[in-house]
Motif scaffolding. Structure first.
Motif, PDB file in Angstrom:
ATOM      1  N   LEU A 180       8.649  -8.653  -3.115  1.00 30.01           N
ATOM      2  CA  LEU A 180       7.962  -8.931  -1.844  1.00 30.01           C
ATOM      3  C   LEU A 180       7.487  -7.647  -1.172  1.00 30.01           C
ATOM      4  O   LEU A 180       6.357  -7.573  -0.682  1.00 30.01           O
ATOM      5  N   LEU A 181       8.355  -6.647  -1.142  1.00 31.38           N
ATOM      6  CA  LEU A 181       7.995  -5.374  -0.511  1.00 31.38           C
ATOM      7  C   LEU A 181       6.854  -4.693  -1.268  1.00 31.38           C
ATOM      8  O   LEU A 181       5.905  -4.192  -0.650  1.00 31.38           O
ATOM      9  N   GLN A 182       6.933  -4.699  -2.589  1.00 32.89           N
ATOM     10  CA  GLN A 182       5.879  -4.072  -3.387  1.00 32.89           C
ATOM     11  C   GLN A 182       4.544  -4.796  -3.213  1.00 32.89           C
ATOM     12  O   GLN A 182       3.502  -4.162  -3.020  1.00 32.89           O
ATOM     13  N   GLU A 183       4.577  -6.115  -3.256  1.00 35.36           N
ATOM     14  CA  GLU A 183       3.342  -6.893  -3.085  1.00 35.36           C
ATOM     15  C   GLU A 183       2.754  -6.671  -1.700  1.00 35.36           C
ATOM     16  O   GLU A 183       1.533  -6.574  -1.539  1.00 35.36           O
ATOM     17  N   SER A 184       3.618  -6.591  -0.696  1.00 36.63           N
ATOM     18  CA  SER A 184       3.145  -6.361   0.670  1.00 36.63           C
ATOM     19  C   SER A 184       2.454  -5.015   0.791  1.00 36.63           C
ATOM     20  O   SER A 184       1.373  -4.908   1.392  1.00 36.63           O
ATOM     21  N   LEU A 185       3.053  -3.984   0.210  1.00 32.47           N
ATOM     22  CA  LEU A 185       2.420  -2.664   0.266  1.00 32.47           C
ATOM     23  C   LEU A 185       1.092  -2.675  -0.483  1.00 32.47           C
ATOM     24  O   LEU A 185       0.093  -2.150   0.012  1.00 32.47           O
ATOM     25  N   GLU A 186       1.051  -3.306  -1.644  1.00 34.79           N
ATOM     26  CA  GLU A 186      -0.201  -3.368  -2.406  1.00 34.79           C
ATOM     27  C   GLU A 186      -1.313  -4.050  -1.610  1.00 34.79           C
ATOM     28  O   GLU A 186      -2.450  -3.581  -1.591  1.00 34.79           O
ATOM     29  N   LYS A 187      -0.983  -5.159  -0.942  1.00 29.30           N
ATOM     30  CA  LYS A 187      -1.992  -5.867  -0.132  1.00 29.30           C
ATOM     31  C   LYS A 187      -2.451  -5.007   1.033  1.00 29.30           C
ATOM     32  O   LYS A 187      -3.635  -4.972   1.363  1.00 29.30           O
ATOM     33  N   LEU A 188      -1.525  -4.328   1.669  1.00 28.78           N
ATOM     34  CA  LEU A 188      -1.883  -3.459   2.792  1.00 28.78           C
ATOM     35  C   LEU A 188      -2.766  -2.300   2.338  1.00 28.78           C
ATOM     36  O   LEU A 188      -3.676  -1.879   3.057  1.00 28.78           O
ATOM     37  N   LEU A 189      -2.519  -1.776   1.144  1.00 27.96           N
ATOM     38  CA  LEU A 189      -3.329  -0.668   0.623  1.00 27.96           C
ATOM     39  C   LEU A 189      -4.780  -1.072   0.369  1.00 27.96           C
ATOM     40  O   LEU A 189      -5.659  -0.224   0.308  1.00 27.96           O
ATOM     41  N   GLU A 190      -5.011  -2.368   0.229  1.00 24.94           N
ATOM     42  CA  GLU A 190      -6.382  -2.838   0.023  1.00 24.94           C
ATOM     43  C   GLU A 190      -7.221  -2.708   1.288  1.00 24.94           C
ATOM     44  O   GLU A 190      -8.445  -2.639   1.219  1.00 24.94           O
ATOM     45  N   CYS A 192      -5.250   7.393 -17.619  1.00 25.52           N
ATOM     46  CA  CYS A 192      -6.681   7.305 -17.295  1.00 25.52           C
ATOM     47  C   CYS A 192      -7.093   5.864 -17.006  1.00 25.52           C
ATOM     48  O   CYS A 192      -7.803   5.591 -16.029  1.00 25.52           O
ATOM     49  N   GLU A 193      -6.623   4.943 -17.831  1.00 27.00           N
ATOM     50  CA  GLU A 193      -6.936   3.533 -17.597  1.00 27.00           C
ATOM     51  C   GLU A 193      -6.332   3.061 -16.282  1.00 27.00           C
ATOM     52  O   GLU A 193      -6.963   2.328 -15.523  1.00 27.00           O
ATOM     53  N   PHE A 194      -5.119   3.503 -16.015  1.00 26.58           N
ATOM     54  CA  PHE A 194      -4.444   3.137 -14.769  1.00 26.58           C
ATOM     55  C   PHE A 194      -5.223   3.651 -13.555  1.00 26.58           C
ATOM     56  O   PHE A 194      -5.488   2.906 -12.623  1.00 26.58           O
ATOM     57  N   LEU A 195      -5.621   4.915 -13.582  1.00 26.72           N
ATOM     58  CA  LEU A 195      -6.368   5.481 -12.459  1.00 26.72           C
ATOM     59  C   LEU A 195      -7.746   4.848 -12.337  1.00 26.72           C
ATOM     60  O   LEU A 195      -8.245   4.651 -11.226  1.00 26.72           O
ATOM     61  N   GLY A 196      -8.353   4.517 -13.475  1.00 28.71           N
ATOM     62  CA  GLY A 196      -9.643   3.836 -13.434  1.00 28.71           C
ATOM     63  C   GLY A 196      -9.556   2.494 -12.729  1.00 28.71           C
ATOM     64  O   GLY A 196     -10.455   2.104 -11.988  1.00 28.71           O
ATOM     65  N   LYS A 197      -8.436   1.787 -12.899  1.00 28.01           N
ATOM     66  CA  LYS A 197      -8.238   0.501 -12.231  1.00 28.01           C
ATOM     67  C   LYS A 197      -7.885   0.675 -10.763  1.00 28.01           C
ATOM     68  O   LYS A 197      -8.197  -0.170  -9.936  1.00 28.01           O
ATOM     69  N   MET A 198      -7.208   1.774 -10.433  1.00 24.81           N
ATOM     70  CA  MET A 198      -6.787   1.998  -9.049  1.00 24.81           C
ATOM     71  C   MET A 198      -7.971   2.352  -8.168  1.00 24.81           C
ATOM     72  O   MET A 198      -7.963   2.095  -6.989  1.00 24.81           O
ATOM     73  N   LYS A 199      -8.972   2.959  -8.719  1.00 25.80           N
ATOM     74  CA  LYS A 199     -10.107   3.406  -7.924  1.00 25.80           C
ATOM     75  C   LYS A 199     -11.029   2.238  -7.640  1.00 25.80           C
ATOM     76  O   LYS A 199     -11.456   1.547  -8.538  1.00 25.80           O
ATOM     77  N   GLY A 200     -11.305   2.041  -6.375  1.00 24.59           N
ATOM     78  CA  GLY A 200     -12.203   0.966  -5.986  1.00 24.59           C
ATOM     79  C   GLY A 200     -13.646   1.327  -6.266  1.00 24.59           C
ATOM     80  O   GLY A 200     -13.967   2.482  -6.513  1.00 24.59           O
ATOM     81  N   PRO A 201     -14.559   0.356  -6.202  1.00 24.30           N
ATOM     82  CA  PRO A 201     -15.954   0.608  -6.531  1.00 24.30           C
ATOM     83  C   PRO A 201     -16.662   1.522  -5.533  1.00 24.30           C
ATOM     84  O   PRO A 201     -17.557   2.261  -5.899  1.00 24.30           O
ATOM     85  N   ASN A 202     -16.269   1.485  -4.250  1.00 23.31           N
ATOM     86  CA  ASN A 202     -16.964   2.278  -3.244  1.00 23.31           C
ATOM     87  C   ASN A 202     -16.121   3.378  -2.630  1.00 23.31           C
ATOM     88  O   ASN A 202     -16.561   4.077  -1.740  1.00 23.31           O
ATOM     89  N   HIS A 203     -14.917   3.517  -3.068  1.00 18.91           N
ATOM     90  CA  HIS A 203     -14.039   4.531  -2.486  1.00 18.91           C
ATOM     91  C   HIS A 203     -12.892   4.811  -3.434  1.00 18.91           C
ATOM     92  O   HIS A 203     -12.729   4.141  -4.435  1.00 18.91           O
ATOM     93  N   ASP A 204     -12.129   5.836  -3.100  1.00 14.08           N
ATOM     94  CA  ASP A 204     -10.932   6.089  -3.895  1.00 14.08           C
ATOM     95  C   ASP A 204      -9.734   6.184  -2.963  1.00 14.08           C
ATOM     96  O   ASP A 204      -8.946   7.103  -3.036  1.00 14.08           O
ATOM     97  N   ARG A 205      -9.598   5.196  -2.086  1.00 20.58           N
ATOM     98  CA  ARG A 205      -8.516   5.164  -1.101  1.00 20.58           C
ATOM     99  C   ARG A 205      -7.159   5.364  -1.762  1.00 20.58           C
ATOM    100  O   ARG A 205      -6.304   6.056  -1.255  1.00 20.58           O
TER     101      ARG A 205
END
Length: 196
Positions: free
Chosen positions: A19-29, A98-111
């Motif tokens: 729950l805590l991990q999912e919450s942080l992931e959603k907030l990071l979006e 590299c694949e992991f970072l490629g997925k983490m980076k959003g299309p318009n930003h790298d928050r």
């Protein structure tokens, strides 16, 4: 307090951490990590602050756990285990990053590629490398911690540069370059062990 990477057997502990991990992931979006408070995380997870601190010392520890979990899942899917200075395992580790970072980076930003993410990812890489080197030690070599600290920073730095470069090559191409650069560190620890 249990370590962040330990896999708890109690289903309630696993569920709370999830729950805590999912919450942080959603907030990071929607927010930068610096703007997310522990209170934001616990409200999103519908738990109290005391429970948060039963599991993590702070939000940075939670972020590291999120990163570790995602990265280990990606490595598991590829059946990658880092086993000392093995070139094929190291190469796959770099490709996975590299694949992991490629997925983490959003299309318009790298928050998500901010300093906090960098610290978490380097820490995860360092831990993986230390564990691999500790399981396969070279007699009298450099300490696994020194080698891992050197290599994890280099690997992450190269992968991050790759992720932020428009028109970049494939993860396999950057992995070859990274191996060329970090292999001397592993070789130096082996040579020191044999007295060269």
């Amino acid at each position: 307090m249990p370590t962040e990477t330990a896999q708890p057997t109690d289903p309630r502990i696993r569920r709370t951490r999830q729950l805590l991990q999912e919450s942080l992931e959603k907030l990071l979006e929607v927010k930068d990590f610096d703007k997310i408070s522990v209170q934001d995380i616990v409200e999103a997870a519908t738990i109290n602050r005391a429970t948060f601190y039963d599991h993590y010392k702070d939000k940075a520890a939670l972020l590291e756990c999120v990163v570790a979990s995602r990265f280990h899942n990606l490595l598991s899917q590829r059946d990658v285990q880092f086993e000392g200075p093995c070139t094929s395992a190291l190469r796959t580790l770099v490709v996975g990053l590299c694949e992991f970072l490629g997925k983490m980076k959003g299309p318009n930003h790298d928050r998500r590629l901010d300093p906090h993410m960098e610290l978490a990812m380097v820490s995860v890489l360092r831990r993986i490398i230390v564990e691999g080197l500790s399981e396969h030690p070279a007699q009298g070599s450099l300490s696994p911690e020194i080698v891992a600290a050197t290599v994890s920073g280099a690997i992450y730095g190269a992968a991050r540069e790759w992720a932020q470069t428009p028109g970049r090559g494939s993860p396999a191409e950057i992995a070859d370059t990274v191996l060329l650069l970090v292999s001397p560190v592993f070789q130096a620890s082996q040579e020191r062990a044999s007295g060269h």
